[in-house]
Design a protein around this motif. Sequence first.
Motif, PDB file in Angstrom:
ATOM      1  N   LEU A 100     -67.287 105.725  73.456  1.00 25.39           N
ATOM      2  CA  LEU A 100     -67.581 105.870  72.065  1.00 25.39           C
ATOM      3  C   LEU A 100     -68.897 106.177  71.586  1.00 25.39           C
ATOM      4  CD1 LEU A 100     -65.184 103.107  70.647  1.00 25.39           C
ATOM      5  CD2 LEU A 100     -64.553 105.598  71.216  1.00 25.39           C
ATOM      6  N   SER A 141     -63.336 112.056  76.418  1.00 24.68           N
ATOM      7  CA  SER A 141     -64.367 111.153  76.930  1.00 24.68           C
ATOM      8  C   SER A 141     -63.804 110.171  77.736  1.00 24.68           C
ATOM      9  CB  SER A 141     -65.185 110.579  75.699  1.00 24.68           C
ATOM     10  OG  SER A 141     -66.212 109.953  75.944  1.00 24.68           O
ATOM     11  N   TYR A 196     -68.898 113.067  71.490  1.00 24.14           N
ATOM     12  CA  TYR A 196     -68.489 111.896  72.216  1.00 24.14           C
ATOM     13  C   TYR A 196     -69.069 112.161  73.661  1.00 24.14           C
ATOM     14  CZ  TYR A 196     -65.182 111.193  68.317  1.00 24.14           C
ATOM     15  OH  TYR A 196     -64.533 111.175  67.131  1.00 24.14           O
ATOM     16  N   GLU A 200     -62.830 112.072  71.573  1.00 16.27           N
ATOM     17  CA  GLU A 200     -62.974 110.994  72.118  1.00 16.27           C
ATOM     18  C   GLU A 200     -61.884 110.475  73.127  1.00 16.27           C
ATOM     19  OE1 GLU A 200     -62.362 106.018  70.513  1.00 16.27           O
ATOM     20  OE2 GLU A 200     -61.949 107.798  69.513  1.00 16.27           O
TER      21      GLU A 200
END
Length: 185
Positions: A185, A169, A154, A166
């Motif tokens: 994403l 991130s 990610y 994710e």
Amino acid sequence: MCIKDLTRGRSRIPVLSVEEVLFYIHLNVHEKDLTQGREAVYSCPECGKCFSQKSILYTHQRSHTGEKPYSCPECGEMFFSEFSLHRHQRSHTGEKPYSCPECGKCFSQKSNLHTHQRSHTGEKPYSCPECGKCFSWKSYLHTHQRSHTGDKPYSCSECGKRFFTEVQSLQTSEVSHGEKSLSCL
């Protein structure tokens, strides 16, 4: 709606979902095979898995061919078995027939109930082969294993920094760049 026991006099009769009825019918096929001495004589030419009935082999083969003859009347999504279609239809009806005896939370699939029950029991059946750390969920193990491999799939869409998860991130994008965005994403 959760499974409830209906009381008639002294006996308790469980109300079964379509999925449970199909499962019991499926188990009955195996019991008949065992009591009648049948062997698994039908072999899948694709993977070698064996079955005692030709009809079960045909259903299994759809997993290889991609054939999906069962269609959801609500959304049109296709399925390889009637069982899978019935399970999917709960997403439209909101039916949740599996109830946690510990907290009462309801689930549409029995497997999701079993996974949830680990939050009460503390069971951690997935262990990292690298370091031995244990996890309740397989997805947590896979995320953890990235710490050993260094895989960071990610990235932040703003700065390109890479992350194991994710969530990391998205948090970085929001904190560092001042935006709530799903574009990481």
